[in-house]
Scaffold this motif. Structure first.
Motif, mmCIF file in Angstrom:
data_model
loop_
_atom_site.group_PDB
_atom_site.id
_atom_site.type_symbol
_atom_site.label_atom_id
_atom_site.label_comp_id
_atom_site.label_asym_id
_atom_site.label_seq_id
_atom_site.Cartn_x
_atom_site.Cartn_y
_atom_site.Cartn_z
ATOM 1 N N ASN A 76 0.852 -1.189 0.000
ATOM 2 C CA ASN A 76 0.000 0.000 0.000
ATOM 3 C C ASN A 76 0.887 1.238 0.000
ATOM 4 O OD1 ASN A 76 -2.425 -1.503 0.200
ATOM 5 N ND2 ASN A 76 -2.083 -1.728 2.405
ATOM 6 N N ALA A 77 0.377 2.334 -0.500
ATOM 7 C CA ALA A 77 1.156 3.562 -0.628
ATOM 8 C C ALA A 77 1.704 4.065 0.706
ATOM 9 C CB ALA A 77 0.313 4.649 -1.292
ATOM 10 N N ASP A 78 0.997 3.825 1.802
ATOM 11 C CA ASP A 78 1.442 4.340 3.099
ATOM 12 C C ASP A 78 1.884 3.245 4.072
ATOM 13 O OD1 ASP A 78 -1.055 3.260 3.515
ATOM 14 O OD2 ASP A 78 -1.859 4.975 4.619
ATOM 15 N N ILE A 104 15.119 4.140 -1.753
ATOM 16 C CA ILE A 104 13.723 4.146 -2.169
ATOM 17 C C ILE A 104 13.353 5.618 -2.363
ATOM 18 C CG2 ILE A 104 11.332 3.673 -1.489
ATOM 19 C CD1 ILE A 104 12.968 1.176 -2.084
ATOM 20 N N SER A 105 12.860 5.959 -3.536
ATOM 21 C CA SER A 105 12.531 7.360 -3.814
ATOM 22 C C SER A 105 11.029 7.594 -3.961
ATOM 23 C CB SER A 105 13.259 7.839 -5.065
ATOM 24 O OG SER A 105 12.982 6.995 -6.162
ATOM 25 N N ASP A 106 10.246 6.519 -4.094
ATOM 26 C CA ASP A 106 8.802 6.684 -4.178
ATOM 27 C C ASP A 106 8.128 5.359 -3.846
ATOM 28 O OD1 ASP A 106 6.455 8.157 -4.585
ATOM 29 O OD2 ASP A 106 6.309 7.532 -6.676
ATOM 30 N N GLN A 107 6.925 5.460 -3.343
ATOM 31 C CA GLN A 107 6.127 4.283 -3.001
ATOM 32 C C GLN A 107 4.691 4.570 -3.380
ATOM 33 O OE1 GLN A 107 6.702 2.789 1.003
ATOM 34 N NE2 GLN A 107 4.629 1.988 1.111
ATOM 35 N N ALA A 108 4.070 3.611 -4.041
ATOM 36 C CA ALA A 108 2.671 3.728 -4.431
ATOM 37 C C ALA A 108 2.003 2.375 -4.204
ATOM 38 C CB ALA A 108 2.565 4.133 -5.901
#
Length: 133
Positions: A76-78, A104-108
């Motif tokens: 999950n994104a969060d 890690i530069s982004d998570q979605a």
């Protein structure tokens, strides 16, 4: 005795509480704080999931910093988690990881983006992602 909101742990500020009653609420054999904490932590650990993936040499972007997005089923994104190098990493792969200076530069939902701020990796990098429950 009063109790905490989340785990119903026994609390008391009553100076009339007898020591035996207080001790049993903290560390007794039935429904004590220690049993509640043990159950809660055990349930959390059972919800964690390990996923093996590979950062492919061919999937890095062309320009520095080098970027790659990998699919992570169930992410999950969060959500909190951890990513680390795979257990069976070779010396060559480890050298690539160190030289790449990856983060890690982004998570979605369903994906992580990894950025290499150093050298572009020259081989596939196995990783393990642990999604915390």
């Amino acid at each position: 005795m009063s109790a905490t909101k989340n785990y119903d742990l026994a609390l008391t500020d009553n100076d009339q509480t007898k020591f035996k009653e207080w001790r049993e609420s903290i560390n007794g054999n039935s429904n004590s704080n220690m049993e509640k904490i043990d159950t809660a932590l055990g349930e959390k650990a059972n919800l964690s999931v390990a996923i093996n993936a590979v950062l492919l040499m061919s999937a890095w972007s062309d320009d520095s910093p080098y970027v790659q997005t990998i699919s992570v089923e169930g992410l999950n994104a969060d959500q909190n988690g951890i990513i680390t190098i795979g257990q069976n990493i070779t010396t060559e792969q480890l050298e690539d990881v160190v030289a790449a200076d990856m983060r890690i530069s982004d998570q979605a939902d369903g994906s992580l983006t990894v950025t290499a701020y150093g050298d572009k990796p020259t081989c596939d990098i196995p990783v393990t992602i642990i999604l915390l429950g």
